[in-house]
Design a protein around this motif. Sequence first.
Motif, PDB file in Angstrom:
ATOM      1  N   LEU A   1       0.841  -1.162  -0.237  1.00 38.82           N
ATOM      2  CA  LEU A   1       0.252   0.044   0.132  1.00 38.82           C
ATOM      3  C   LEU A   1       0.761   1.281   0.539  1.00 38.82           C
ATOM      4  O   LEU A   1       0.121   2.363   0.348  1.00 38.82           O
ATOM      5  CB  LEU A   1      -1.266  -0.036   1.100  1.00 38.82           C
ATOM      6  N   ALA A   2       2.302   1.098  -0.079  1.00 39.65           N
ATOM      7  CA  ALA A   2       3.269   1.826   0.026  1.00 39.65           C
ATOM      8  C   ALA A   2       2.549   3.187   1.055  1.00 39.65           C
ATOM      9  O   ALA A   2       2.952   4.561   0.480  1.00 39.65           O
ATOM     10  CB  ALA A   2       3.161   3.283  -1.619  1.00 39.65           C
TER      11      ALA A   2
ATOM     12  N   ALA B   1     -11.322   4.645  -3.997  1.00 36.36           N
ATOM     13  CA  ALA B   1      -9.738   3.689  -4.749  1.00 36.36           C
ATOM     14  C   ALA B   1      -9.118   2.755  -3.673  1.00 36.36           C
ATOM     15  O   ALA B   1      -8.499   1.962  -4.099  1.00 36.36           O
ATOM     16  CB  ALA B   1      -9.005   4.862  -5.794  1.00 36.36           C
ATOM     17  N   ARG B   2      -8.524   3.857  -2.739  1.00 42.90           N
ATOM     18  CA  ARG B   2      -7.762   3.405  -1.644  1.00 42.90           C
ATOM     19  C   ARG B   2      -7.866   2.288  -1.158  1.00 42.90           C
ATOM     20  O   ARG B   2      -7.529   1.210  -0.382  1.00 42.90           O
ATOM     21  CB  ARG B   2      -7.204   4.414  -0.783  1.00 42.90           C
ATOM     22  N   LEU B   3      -9.598   2.557  -0.936  1.00 40.68           N
ATOM     23  CA  LEU B   3     -10.082   1.496  -0.157  1.00 40.68           C
ATOM     24  C   LEU B   3     -10.019  -0.248  -0.571  1.00 40.68           C
ATOM     25  O   LEU B   3     -10.210  -1.242  -0.134  1.00 40.68           O
ATOM     26  CB  LEU B   3     -11.369   2.029   0.115  1.00 40.68           C
TER      27      LEU B   3
ATOM     28  N   LEU C   1      -2.294   5.650   6.493  1.00 42.51           N
ATOM     29  CA  LEU C   1      -1.818   6.490   4.881  1.00 42.51           C
ATOM     30  C   LEU C   1      -2.836   6.579   5.356  1.00 42.51           C
ATOM     31  O   LEU C   1      -3.707   7.666   5.731  1.00 42.51           O
ATOM     32  CB  LEU C   1      -3.110   4.916   3.958  1.00 42.51           C
ATOM     33  N   LEU C   2      -2.476   7.940   3.899  1.00 39.72           N
ATOM     34  CA  LEU C   2      -2.953   9.194   4.148  1.00 39.72           C
ATOM     35  C   LEU C   2      -3.119  10.003   2.731  1.00 39.72           C
ATOM     36  O   LEU C   2      -3.222   8.961   1.433  1.00 39.72           O
ATOM     37  CB  LEU C   2      -2.188  10.366   4.401  1.00 39.72           C
ATOM     38  N   CYS C   3      -5.207   9.498   2.181  1.00 36.16           N
ATOM     39  CA  CYS C   3      -5.422   9.585   0.715  1.00 36.16           C
ATOM     40  C   CYS C   3      -5.845  11.268   1.068  1.00 36.16           C
ATOM     41  O   CYS C   3      -6.872  11.684   1.742  1.00 36.16           O
ATOM     42  CB  CYS C   3      -6.112   8.959   1.086  1.00 36.16           C
TER      43      CYS C   3
ATOM     44  N   ALA D   1      -8.359  -5.620  -1.538  1.00 39.42           N
ATOM     45  CA  ALA D   1      -7.431  -6.523  -2.606  1.00 39.42           C
ATOM     46  C   ALA D   1      -6.594  -7.387  -1.632  1.00 39.42           C
ATOM     47  O   ALA D   1      -6.493  -8.641  -2.491  1.00 39.42           O
ATOM     48  CB  ALA D   1      -7.098  -5.614  -3.789  1.00 39.42           C
ATOM     49  N   LEU D   2      -6.372  -6.641  -0.498  1.00 37.08           N
ATOM     50  CA  LEU D   2      -5.570  -7.637   0.193  1.00 37.08           C
ATOM     51  C   LEU D   2      -6.224  -9.033   0.924  1.00 37.08           C
ATOM     52  O   LEU D   2      -5.107  -9.593   1.517  1.00 37.08           O
ATOM     53  CB  LEU D   2      -4.539  -7.071   1.128  1.00 37.08           C
TER      54      LEU D   2
END
Lengths: 297, 273
Positions: free
Chosen positions: A241-242, A262-264, A253-255, A269-270
């Motif tokens: 996820l970087a 998209a991040r969710l 994570l920051l978004c 997916a993991l």
Amino acid sequence: MQSLTLSQVTKAFGAVKALAEVSFTVAPGERVALLGHNGAGKSTLMKIVLGLLEADSGAITVLGAAPGSNRARTGTAYLPENVAFHPSLTGLEQIRYYLRLRGESPAEAIDLLERVGLKDATKRRIGTYSKGMRQRVGLAQALIGTPRLLVLDEPTSGLDPVSRRGFYAILEGLAAEGVAILLSSHALTEVEAKTDRIVILRDGRLVADDTLAALRRKAALPIRLQVAARPGSADEVANKLAGGRRNGVVVDLLCRHDDKLARLGDIAALGPMIEDVEILPPSLEDIYSHFSQRPMP
Amino acid sequence: MSRILAAATAEFRIALRNRWVTIAVLMMALFSLVLAAAGSAPTGDVGVDRLSVTVASLTSLAVYLVPLLALLMSFDAIAGEVERGTLPLVLTYPVSRAELLLGKFTAHLGILALAVIIGYGLAAAAAIATDPRAAAGIPALVRLVWTSLLLGATFIAIGYAISALARRPGAAAGLAILLWLVMIVLYDLGLLAAVVADGGGSFTTDIFPWLLLANPADAFRLFNLAASEATAAAAGIGGAAGTIPAAHSLASIALWPFAALALAITAFHRVTP
């Protein structure tokens, strides 16, 4: 007509600029919170509005009159920061004195003290009061007569949470009757949902003047996603996820708001490596810091 | 007017709670009774009634005690409010600084009046009780009462001016004591020394009387002694009383309270809360 208008108000104490070209208004029935750090200029601004200090330049109108004029003082009530009274007088005597100074009947003192929850201490000397009780005496004197503008300098300091709620309920009632309210505070959390507009001062400059929702939009602060990985897979999750590792299992994570879904999706997916996801929108403190600490434009 | 009365009521209540009323009355009563007792020794054939003698002694007492009491009550009036932080709030009320100050003034002068009337009254009662001719001294007593109040009013107002200029109660107290020492004690000593050095020259005849009149305490003493038949009982500066018309000293003690109040109000206006 606005109850209070400040335009390009500037005030310096020697070389220190306390206020620099501050402009904003307060309309009748509006509750405006004045926020800023210690020394940001909140108290100075209030003292200028009250006529206790004179601005170096700029124009101020209080209820259509000059600050400190008899007309302005008659319609304005003030609650100073750390309000003080003579310790030898009782709460009742003090309020009766203030009533008489405003040309009101001293008989109203009991009602006022009851309204702020001080009924049982009216005959005790103020010297024996706690800070919260003195603050209530201060509030009681601010409610004398029919003020059209309330200037409250950190009015809830020293009040317990229950008293705070009661205090804001009183303010809501007054605002509904058309009283304009300017109150200062240290924290945005304190005034959330209790004021209509927020003005933030930073080093004497006005850096924000808007509703909380608009401030939230303008600040456009990132949303924080806290991903809890299953034991042993935190490194891999952080990699994919970087994001940054926080402790053994949590990945931060920051978004931006637009990227949230998209991040969710990436996280979902993991699959089995993820135990839980927490979505943290920017807190009020984050928004406040954003405005009160951002470098000068 | 109602605002002045409101301020006066609050101030009187504070003085009552702080025991200032009790202290002022006790001080005046104690000193007056001691004087009355000291003066009750047989006076012989001076030809003066006992009350007049008591009034002469009270005059010498009042010159010291009345200004002291007045300053003690007033030095904290503004500096104390500044220090307690009570000043900004009251100044946002629709009341002028002059009205606030006049309110305090009314209360403090009232307390002083109470102390003076009780104190002098006790001494007078003692004199009247022991001398049937004492009624002759009553006009002098009445004169002493109202001139004492004028003298007190002057020093109360001067105390406010000091309080406003000093901003801090400690500094105000120090300044008040210094002023008392200079105006009540050193001023006369200085004048006496100058008169002696002058040896009857133009200073003694032309300047000295005006310098006496310029000091409210000296004017007070001059007026009471000149108007009293007991001038013989007076000593020191009182000897000069003969050469200065009573109208001059009366004008001085009557004008001083107004001048001092104007000074106090001006000084108060310069205080930034």
